[in-house]
Write a protein that holds these residues in place. Structure first.
Motif, PDB file in Angstrom:
ATOM      1  N   GLN A   1      23.095 -64.627  67.234  1.00  0.00           N
ATOM      2  CA  GLN A   1      23.065 -63.754  66.307  1.00  0.00           C
ATOM      3  C   GLN A   1      22.842 -64.227  64.916  1.00  0.00           C
ATOM      4  OE1 GLN A   1      25.468 -60.263  66.518  1.00  0.00           O
ATOM      5  NE2 GLN A   1      24.490 -59.306  65.040  1.00  0.00           N
ATOM      6  N   SER A   2      21.897 -64.117  64.119  1.00  0.00           N
ATOM      7  CA  SER A   2      21.990 -64.382  62.766  1.00  0.00           C
ATOM      8  C   SER A   2      20.924 -63.793  62.087  1.00  0.00           C
ATOM      9  CB  SER A   2      21.505 -65.814  62.894  1.00  0.00           C
ATOM     10  OG  SER A   2      21.560 -66.425  61.472  1.00  0.00           O
ATOM     11  N   ALA A   3      21.435 -63.222  60.744  1.00  0.00           N
ATOM     12  CA  ALA A   3      20.445 -62.582  59.882  1.00  0.00           C
ATOM     13  C   ALA A   3      19.719 -61.515  60.492  1.00  0.00           C
ATOM     14  CB  ALA A   3      19.557 -63.650  59.050  1.00  0.00           C
TER      15      ALA A   3
ATOM     16  N   TRP B   1      17.394 -70.846  64.216  1.00  0.00           N
ATOM     17  CA  TRP B   1      18.375 -70.751  63.214  1.00  0.00           C
ATOM     18  C   TRP B   1      18.417 -71.995  62.406  1.00  0.00           C
ATOM     19  CZ3 TRP B   1      22.940 -73.631  62.829  1.00  0.00           C
ATOM     20  CH2 TRP B   1      23.593 -73.221  61.856  1.00  0.00           C
ATOM     21  N   GLN B   2      18.639 -72.109  61.029  1.00  0.00           N
ATOM     22  CA  GLN B   2      19.002 -73.237  60.488  1.00  0.00           C
ATOM     23  C   GLN B   2      20.237 -73.406  59.527  1.00  0.00           C
ATOM     24  OE1 GLN B   2      15.668 -74.541  57.876  1.00  0.00           O
ATOM     25  NE2 GLN B   2      14.388 -75.294  59.627  1.00  0.00           N
ATOM     26  N   GLY B   3      21.072 -74.268  59.482  1.00  0.00           N
ATOM     27  CA  GLY B   3      22.105 -74.235  58.823  1.00  0.00           C
ATOM     28  C   GLY B   3      22.865 -75.364  58.671  1.00  0.00           C
ATOM     29  N   THR B   4      23.976 -75.579  58.196  1.00  0.00           N
ATOM     30  CA  THR B   4      24.715 -76.965  57.958  1.00  0.00           C
ATOM     31  C   THR B   4      25.475 -77.517  59.257  1.00  0.00           C
ATOM     32  OG1 THR B   4      26.613 -75.905  57.103  1.00  0.00           O
ATOM     33  CG2 THR B   4      25.130 -76.578  55.698  1.00  0.00           C
ATOM     34  N   ALA B   5      25.827 -78.443  59.214  1.00  0.00           N
ATOM     35  CA  ALA B   5      26.602 -79.065  60.514  1.00  0.00           C
ATOM     36  C   ALA B   5      27.931 -78.223  60.505  1.00  0.00           C
ATOM     37  CB  ALA B   5      26.876 -80.563  60.482  1.00  0.00           C
ATOM     38  N   LYS B   6      28.346 -78.015  59.354  1.00  0.00           N
ATOM     39  CA  LYS B   6      30.029 -77.259  59.390  1.00  0.00           C
ATOM     40  C   LYS B   6      29.543 -75.818  59.762  1.00  0.00           C
ATOM     41  CE  LYS B   6      33.380 -75.970  56.058  1.00  0.00           C
ATOM     42  NZ  LYS B   6      33.684 -76.078  54.600  1.00  0.00           N
ATOM     43  N   GLU B   7      28.762 -75.272  59.493  1.00  0.00           N
ATOM     44  CA  GLU B   7      28.214 -73.855  60.051  1.00  0.00           C
ATOM     45  C   GLU B   7      28.144 -73.824  61.591  1.00  0.00           C
ATOM     46  OE1 GLU B   7      26.046 -71.667  56.530  1.00  0.00           O
ATOM     47  OE2 GLU B   7      25.045 -73.302  57.479  1.00  0.00           O
ATOM     48  N   PHE B   8      27.240 -74.775  61.976  1.00  0.00           N
ATOM     49  CA  PHE B   8      27.137 -74.760  63.576  1.00  0.00           C
ATOM     50  C   PHE B   8      28.586 -75.112  64.087  1.00  0.00           C
ATOM     51  CE2 PHE B   8      26.110 -77.752  66.979  1.00  0.00           C
ATOM     52  CZ  PHE B   8      25.309 -76.805  68.174  1.00  0.00           C
TER      53      PHE B   8
ATOM     54  N   GLN C   1      18.804 -84.444  58.093  1.00  0.00           N
ATOM     55  CA  GLN C   1      19.301 -84.528  56.404  1.00  0.00           C
ATOM     56  C   GLN C   1      20.046 -83.399  56.283  1.00  0.00           C
ATOM     57  OE1 GLN C   1      15.605 -84.532  54.090  1.00  0.00           O
ATOM     58  NE2 GLN C   1      15.271 -86.651  54.697  1.00  0.00           N
ATOM     59  N   ASP C   2      21.264 -83.523  56.917  1.00  0.00           N
ATOM     60  CA  ASP C   2      22.279 -82.179  56.840  1.00  0.00           C
ATOM     61  C   ASP C   2      21.961 -80.894  57.324  1.00  0.00           C
ATOM     62  OD1 ASP C   2      24.316 -84.330  56.072  1.00  0.00           O
ATOM     63  OD2 ASP C   2      23.700 -84.257  54.062  1.00  0.00           O
ATOM     64  N   VAL C   3      20.869 -80.776  58.096  1.00  0.00           N
ATOM     65  CA  VAL C   3      20.247 -79.428  58.492  1.00  0.00           C
ATOM     66  C   VAL C   3      20.123 -79.344  60.032  1.00  0.00           C
ATOM     67  CG1 VAL C   3      18.460 -77.600  58.504  1.00  0.00           C
ATOM     68  CG2 VAL C   3      19.209 -78.979  56.324  1.00  0.00           C
ATOM     69  N   VAL C   4      20.892 -78.543  60.652  1.00  0.00           N
ATOM     70  CA  VAL C   4      20.786 -78.290  62.053  1.00  0.00           C
ATOM     71  C   VAL C   4      19.910 -76.979  62.158  1.00  0.00           C
ATOM     72  CG1 VAL C   4      22.215 -77.436  63.981  1.00  0.00           C
ATOM     73  CG2 VAL C   4      23.287 -78.893  62.567  1.00  0.00           C
ATOM     74  N   ALA C   5      19.047 -77.370  63.017  1.00  0.00           N
ATOM     75  CA  ALA C   5      18.097 -76.567  63.474  1.00  0.00           C
ATOM     76  C   ALA C   5      17.988 -75.881  64.830  1.00  0.00           C
ATOM     77  CB  ALA C   5      16.500 -76.802  63.069  1.00  0.00           C
TER      78      ALA C   5
END
Length: 118
Positions: free
Chosen positions: A23-25, A96-103, A79-83
């Motif tokens: 789930q996201s957005a 979904w796309q976000g940062t490594a920290k969010e993942f 480049q710091d984006v997880v997809a």
């Protein structure tokens, strides 16, 4: 839930199977009758650690379910984006796309809530 926050959840079903929820957005995707729950969770945790260290860039995992339908979860880290992309029959059903920290946070939350029956 924040606008682009990723939520991963696994619910207990009969016969030690699970229901995996992405789930996201406002987007929601459920996968019922997940049969290899612990290997999948282990893969996500390992992937999270690898991304934190910069080791993994692209990876994919076949999600096994009782219905036999092939589902592939792909993960790219550039480049710091997880997809993440979940494909069923070659069609994207969730992305979904976000940062490594969010993942990492999403994976850790899922593990913390994981039912103890596995």
């Amino acid at each position: 839930m924040r606008n682009n926050e990723l939520l991963l959840t696994i619910y207990k079903m009969k016969d030690r199977q699970g229901c995996l929820v992405f789930q996201s957005a406002g987007k929601l995707q459920r996968i019922f009758n997940l049969i290899e729950v612990l290997p999948f969770v282990g893969w996500l945790k390992h992937l999270s650690h690898a991304i934190d260290t910069g080791a993994k860039q692209n990876d994919a995992h076949a999600i096994r379910c009782a219905d036999g339908l092939e589902r592939i979860l792909t993960c790219k880290f550039i480049q710091d984006v997880v997809a993440l992309e979940l494909k069923v029959k070659q069609q994207v059903k969730f992305s979904w796309q976000g940062t490594a920290k969010e993942f990492r946070a999403a994976v850790d939350r899922m593990i913390a809530k994981l039912p103890r029956f596995f």
